[in-house]
Design a protein around this motif. Structure first.
Motif, mmCIF file in Angstrom:
data_model
loop_
_atom_site.group_PDB
_atom_site.id
_atom_site.type_symbol
_atom_site.label_atom_id
_atom_site.label_comp_id
_atom_site.label_asym_id
_atom_site.label_seq_id
_atom_site.Cartn_x
_atom_site.Cartn_y
_atom_site.Cartn_z
ATOM 1 N N GLN A 173 -12.156 8.573 -2.870
ATOM 2 C CA GLN A 173 -13.491 8.122 -2.491
ATOM 3 C C GLN A 173 -13.401 7.228 -1.261
ATOM 4 N N PRO A 174 -14.330 7.351 -0.324
ATOM 5 C CA PRO A 174 -14.311 6.505 0.862
ATOM 6 C C PRO A 174 -14.818 5.100 0.553
ATOM 7 N N LEU A 175 -14.299 4.137 1.268
ATOM 8 C CA LEU A 175 -14.787 2.766 1.174
ATOM 9 C C LEU A 175 -15.693 2.476 2.356
ATOM 10 N N THR A 176 -16.729 1.697 2.113
ATOM 11 C CA THR A 176 -17.650 1.267 3.158
ATOM 12 C C THR A 176 -17.797 -0.253 3.058
ATOM 13 N N PRO A 177 -18.311 -0.896 4.105
ATOM 14 C CA PRO A 177 -18.555 -2.336 3.977
ATOM 15 C C PRO A 177 -19.439 -2.675 2.781
ATOM 16 N N GLU A 178 -20.438 -1.815 2.494
ATOM 17 C CA GLU A 178 -21.338 -2.060 1.359
ATOM 18 C C GLU A 178 -20.578 -1.961 0.033
ATOM 19 N N SER A 179 -19.710 -0.947 -0.120
ATOM 20 C CA SER A 179 -18.993 -0.797 -1.391
ATOM 21 C C SER A 179 -17.970 -1.914 -1.580
ATOM 22 N N VAL A 214 0.855 -1.182 0.000
ATOM 23 C CA VAL A 214 0.000 0.000 0.000
ATOM 24 C C VAL A 214 0.892 1.233 0.000
ATOM 25 N N PRO A 215 0.770 2.116 -0.994
ATOM 26 C CA PRO A 215 1.635 3.303 -1.048
ATOM 27 C C PRO A 215 1.587 4.091 0.259
ATOM 28 N N SER A 216 2.706 4.652 0.617
ATOM 29 C CA SER A 216 2.786 5.395 1.877
ATOM 30 C C SER A 216 1.869 6.611 1.881
ATOM 31 N N SER A 217 1.464 7.058 0.677
ATOM 32 C CA SER A 217 0.573 8.224 0.592
ATOM 33 C C SER A 217 -0.862 7.875 0.991
ATOM 34 N N LEU A 218 -1.159 6.574 1.080
ATOM 35 C CA LEU A 218 -2.511 6.142 1.436
ATOM 36 C C LEU A 218 -2.524 5.636 2.880
ATOM 37 N N ASN A 219 -3.576 5.956 3.581
ATOM 38 C CA ASN A 219 -3.730 5.529 4.968
ATOM 39 C C ASN A 219 -4.308 4.113 4.990
ATOM 40 N N MET A 220 -3.655 3.195 5.701
ATOM 41 C CA MET A 220 -4.137 1.811 5.760
ATOM 42 C C MET A 220 -5.546 1.728 6.333
ATOM 43 N N VAL A 221 -5.904 2.659 7.219
ATOM 44 C CA VAL A 221 -7.258 2.650 7.784
ATOM 45 C C VAL A 221 -8.295 2.854 6.688
ATOM 46 N N ASN A 222 -7.956 3.663 5.681
ATOM 47 C CA ASN A 222 -8.891 3.888 4.565
ATOM 48 C C ASN A 222 -9.066 2.642 3.715
ATOM 49 N N VAL A 223 -8.066 1.765 3.729
ATOM 50 C CA VAL A 223 -8.112 0.541 2.924
ATOM 51 C C VAL A 223 -8.756 -0.610 3.694
ATOM 52 N N LEU A 224 -8.413 -0.752 4.968
ATOM 53 C CA LEU A 224 -8.889 -1.888 5.769
ATOM 54 C C LEU A 224 -10.068 -1.531 6.653
ATOM 55 N N GLY A 225 -10.336 -0.219 6.824
ATOM 56 C CA GLY A 225 -11.467 0.214 7.623
ATOM 57 C C GLY A 225 -11.112 0.402 9.084
ATOM 58 N N SER A 226 -11.935 1.173 9.761
ATOM 59 C CA SER A 226 -11.766 1.359 11.192
ATOM 60 C C SER A 226 -11.954 0.025 11.898
ATOM 61 N N ALA A 227 -11.002 -0.313 12.777
ATOM 62 C CA ALA A 227 -11.031 -1.611 13.478
ATOM 63 C C ALA A 227 -11.085 -2.776 12.484
ATOM 64 N N ASP A 228 -10.499 -2.568 11.300
ATOM 65 C CA ASP A 228 -10.428 -3.606 10.253
ATOM 66 C C ASP A 228 -11.797 -4.090 9.790
ATOM 67 N N GLU A 229 -12.823 -3.215 9.808
ATOM 68 C CA GLU A 229 -14.171 -3.669 9.425
ATOM 69 C C GLU A 229 -14.239 -4.052 7.955
ATOM 70 N N LEU A 230 -13.448 -3.396 7.092
ATOM 71 C CA LEU A 230 -13.451 -3.757 5.668
ATOM 72 C C LEU A 230 -12.720 -5.079 5.456
#
Length: 336
Positions: A76-82, A13-29
């Motif tokens: 764009q934000p990721l959600t469990p639905e997306s 994952v590029p350092s410019s991207l936050n892992m939380v945005n990819v895996l979700g808060s508390a890894d929900e994604l």
């Protein structure tokens, strides 16, 4: 799993991207991915994601993360639905990439962005861009009307058209109009309310009365369209399954120069009197193959309301099929 069937890939994952945005808060994604790929193990450490498991599943997860990273990279934000919808698209091996669907913005208003959420919805909005008349047919909750109104507002804001005309057949009102209190407008308004609701999501509510007074936006029963030619307009006919053949022909022949028409409806929810053929059910056989007219189908997989709505749609489809096949069904008794 045995060593001979396992494979492994590493995703950086590029350092410019936050892992939380990819895996979700508390890894929900991440939990969504793990539920959908039980034969795969996904481990995240630092900015590195390791995927281990059966080769074909690992390849799908690798592709999925590529799409999710593209969505996050686009802001764009990721959600469990997306994420769930992205998994469905990848498993269906669709020609359309999930990232293309989830980043296809139609309209932004008050911090909210309207965009398609499924492949069929993306095809639907693309068809509106590419054709003069588009029919959007599908069950409740698939976004047929909402996306059409969003495209209409987009066309108005970009000056592709000078006005928006939204119309519905007031079938129930036609039967009971005399028993309802109030003026004619007050009697009909409940049948037009879904169109008003969509507009309020997309346009500053304070400006809607001004736009309606000036004629830039018109919301009216289908009967008000008779005798008119609608030029330079984005015209939407909603609940078209409740038009007769004659009404559908009347509406379609209102088309003027510089205009776009979108006709939406659900052929499983027809409220016409017994013996009256639905104009929406008839029109496809008449106009299929006519240049610059296209028919888009949406189904339960495109439902974007509560997850149970899709299941309800499927359950009723099974029930209707069983009833239609029953010897007691009227068409069976006639020997058809």
């Amino acid at each position: 799993m045995t060593a001979t069937t396992d494979t492994q890939v590493k995703i950086i994952v590029p350092s410019s991207l936050n892992m939380v945005n990819v895996l979700g808060s508390a890894d929900e994604l991440l939990r969504v991915i793990e539920r959908n790929f039980p034969s795969v193990d996904v481990h995240a450490r630092g900015n590195e994601i390791t995927v281990i498991g059966v080769a074909v599943e690992v390849a799908l997860v690798d592709r999925l993360f590529g799409e999710l990273l593209a969505v996050v990279r686009a802001g764009q934000p990721l959600t469990p639905e997306s994420v769930q919808r992205s998994i469905t698209m990848i498993r269906d091996d669709s020609e359309v990439r999930p990232a293309e669907v989830l980043t296809a913005n139609i309209l932004s208003n008050r911090g909210r962005t309207i965009r398609p959420k499924t492949v069929n919805q993306k095809r639907y909005v693309d068809a509106i861009d590419e054709h003069t008349i588009v029919f959007g047919i599908g069950p409740a909750g698939t976004g047929k009307t909402y996306l059409a109104v969003a495209k209409a507002v987009q066309a108005l804001q970009s000056k592709q058209v000078s006005r928006i005309i939204l119309t519905r057949p007031a079938v129930e009102a036609g039967e009971r109009l005399g028993f309802l209190p109030g003026t004619l407008s007050e009697k009909i308004d409940p049948y037009l309310r879904p169109l008003y609701d969509a507009l309020h999501d997309m346009i500053d509510p304070d400006s809607i009365p001004r736009l309606m007074t000036s004629g830039v936006i018109e919301v009216a029963p289908l009967a008000y369209m008779r005798g008119r030619t609608l030029n330079d307009a984005f015209i939407i006919l909603d609940e078209a399954q409740n038009t007769s053949r004659e009404q559908m022909k009347m509406f379609l022949t209102r088309l003027g120069f510089g205009s776009t028409m979108v006709v939406t409806g659900d052929t499983t929810q027809i409220d016409l009197p017994a013996g009256t053929a639905s104009g929406l059910k008839v029109v496809e056989g008449i106009l299929t193959g006519v240049d610059d007219i296209t028919f888009c189908r949406l189904d339960s997989s495109d439902v974007v309301r509560h997850r149970l709505v899709g299941k309800i749609v499927d359950a009723y489809a099974v029930y209707d099929a069983e009833i239609a096949a029953s010897p007691q069904h009227p068409t069976m008794r006639r020997g058809n």
